[in-house]
Design a protein around this motif. Sequence first.
Motif, PDB file in Angstrom:
ATOM      1  N   MET A   1      -0.213  -9.643  -1.569  1.00 33.12           N
ATOM      2  CA  MET A   1      -0.608  -8.318  -2.045  1.00 33.12           C
ATOM      3  C   MET A   1       0.278  -7.274  -1.396  1.00 33.12           C
ATOM      4  N   GLY A   2       0.771  -6.321  -2.177  1.00 31.63           N
ATOM      5  CA  GLY A   2       1.584  -5.251  -1.635  1.00 31.63           C
ATOM      6  C   GLY A   2       0.724  -4.208  -0.931  1.00 31.63           C
ATOM      7  N   THR A   3       1.393  -3.235  -0.370  1.00 31.24           N
ATOM      8  CA  THR A   3       0.683  -2.172   0.333  1.00 31.24           C
ATOM      9  C   THR A   3      -0.166  -1.354  -0.636  1.00 31.24           C
ATOM     10  N   VAL A   4      -1.415  -1.133  -0.256  1.00 29.19           N
ATOM     11  CA  VAL A   4      -2.315  -0.270  -1.013  1.00 29.19           C
ATOM     12  C   VAL A   4      -2.293   1.100  -0.341  1.00 29.19           C
ATOM     13  N   ARG A   5      -1.992   2.115  -1.110  1.00 26.93           N
ATOM     14  CA  ARG A   5      -1.848   3.462  -0.562  1.00 26.93           C
ATOM     15  C   ARG A   5      -3.209   4.124  -0.378  1.00 26.93           C
ATOM     16  N   LEU A   6      -3.315   4.900   0.691  1.00 25.81           N
ATOM     17  CA  LEU A   6      -4.527   5.659   0.985  1.00 25.81           C
ATOM     18  C   LEU A   6      -4.285   7.134   0.683  1.00 25.81           C
ATOM     19  N   SER A   7      -5.015   7.659  -0.291  1.00 29.53           N
ATOM     20  CA  SER A   7      -5.000   9.092  -0.579  1.00 29.53           C
ATOM     21  C   SER A   7      -6.295   9.687  -0.034  1.00 29.53           C
ATOM     22  N   VAL A   8      -6.172  10.679   0.821  1.00 28.98           N
ATOM     23  CA  VAL A   8      -7.341  11.287   1.454  1.00 28.98           C
ATOM     24  C   VAL A   8      -7.813  12.477   0.623  1.00 28.98           C
ATOM     25  N   ASN A   9      -9.063  12.414   0.193  1.00 29.06           N
ATOM     26  CA  ASN A   9      -9.673  13.507  -0.564  1.00 29.06           C
ATOM     27  C   ASN A   9     -10.218  14.535   0.429  1.00 29.06           C
ATOM     28  N   GLY A 208      -3.481  -6.197  -8.056  1.00 29.80           N
ATOM     29  CA  GLY A 208      -2.722  -5.068  -8.575  1.00 29.80           C
ATOM     30  C   GLY A 208      -3.160  -3.709  -8.072  1.00 29.80           C
ATOM     31  N   LEU A 209      -4.135  -3.668  -7.155  1.00 25.10           N
ATOM     32  CA  LEU A 209      -4.609  -2.385  -6.634  1.00 25.10           C
ATOM     33  C   LEU A 209      -3.458  -1.657  -5.934  1.00 25.10           C
ATOM     34  N   GLN A 210      -3.222  -0.414  -6.329  1.00 30.20           N
ATOM     35  CA  GLN A 210      -2.117   0.367  -5.784  1.00 30.20           C
ATOM     36  C   GLN A 210      -2.554   1.494  -4.866  1.00 30.20           C
ATOM     37  N   GLU A 211      -3.733   2.068  -5.135  1.00 27.33           N
ATOM     38  CA  GLU A 211      -4.115   3.280  -4.407  1.00 27.33           C
ATOM     39  C   GLU A 211      -5.624   3.426  -4.397  1.00 27.33           C
ATOM     40  N   VAL A 212      -6.151   3.876  -3.269  1.00 27.94           N
ATOM     41  CA  VAL A 212      -7.559   4.259  -3.197  1.00 27.94           C
ATOM     42  C   VAL A 212      -7.638   5.717  -2.764  1.00 27.94           C
ATOM     43  N   SER A 213      -8.597   6.408  -3.309  1.00 19.31           N
ATOM     44  CA  SER A 213      -8.856   7.799  -2.947  1.00 19.31           C
ATOM     45  C   SER A 213     -10.208   7.845  -2.241  1.00 19.31           C
ATOM     46  N   ILE A 214     -10.205   8.310  -0.988  1.00 18.68           N
ATOM     47  CA  ILE A 214     -11.428   8.291  -0.185  1.00 18.68           C
ATOM     48  C   ILE A 214     -11.598   9.642   0.497  1.00 18.68           C
TER      49      ILE A 214
END
Length: 240
Positions: A1-9, A208-214
């Motif tokens: 699995m590649g790096t999953v990006r963290l987007s901070v809300n 395939g998860l690329q990004e999570v927004s938390i």
Amino acid sequence: MGTVRLSVNINKIALIRNSRGSNQPDLAQIARDCEAYGAQGITVHPRPDERHVRFDDLPVLKAVVTTEFNIEGNPDPRFLKEVTNVKPHQATLVPDGPQALTSDSGWDTVKYHDFLVDAIAQLHAAGTRVSIFVDADEHFVEGAKAVGADRIEFYTGHFAKDFLKNPAEAVKNHVQCAKLAVNLGLGINAGHDLNLKNLKYYADQVEGLQEVSIGHALVCDALYFGLQNTIQMYLRQLNQ
């Protein structure tokens, strides 16, 4: 699995700021600091009542964010006008009503096909990538492809609620729909109620998860652990 990006809300930070009618905390500085602490994106969700992030915050944040700027919201005329002016890297379309407390479901991408096609076309013309907030339902994933979305963002509220009872059952639909999305050429994001207890499991299972927004959970954890340490804790959950 590649790096999953963290987007901070950072909506909850804006809510604290607005409660005193001043610029403390300074939202632009918070965005800079989140990036310095390891966040790979900044997410905001301006709502019609502007109870947290305001529309006049958008150009200020666009000017300082150096990673990825993601603006969420219901694509009503005002949202589309403001977002196409700012031209963020990504716009995430969410079917919130004006009085919604928080996002609680994804789009019916079939029922709202024509509406979404028009909104996406306007955002694409501004050079913005478009993600569609959907429930983990194959019908809606196929609909997201049909309306021209670049990505989907899985609504993970139901997963988070059911995770405590049966993790494998809770994530099953997301696993199936992620495989479909990959086959259709859609990027995959996820968000809502992901936290330090369920995030690693979700990221490990969803292909395939690329990004999570938390936002909410991360800000709550930061009250105890500090913002810098908390961002690093979330990154470790994603990419161990």
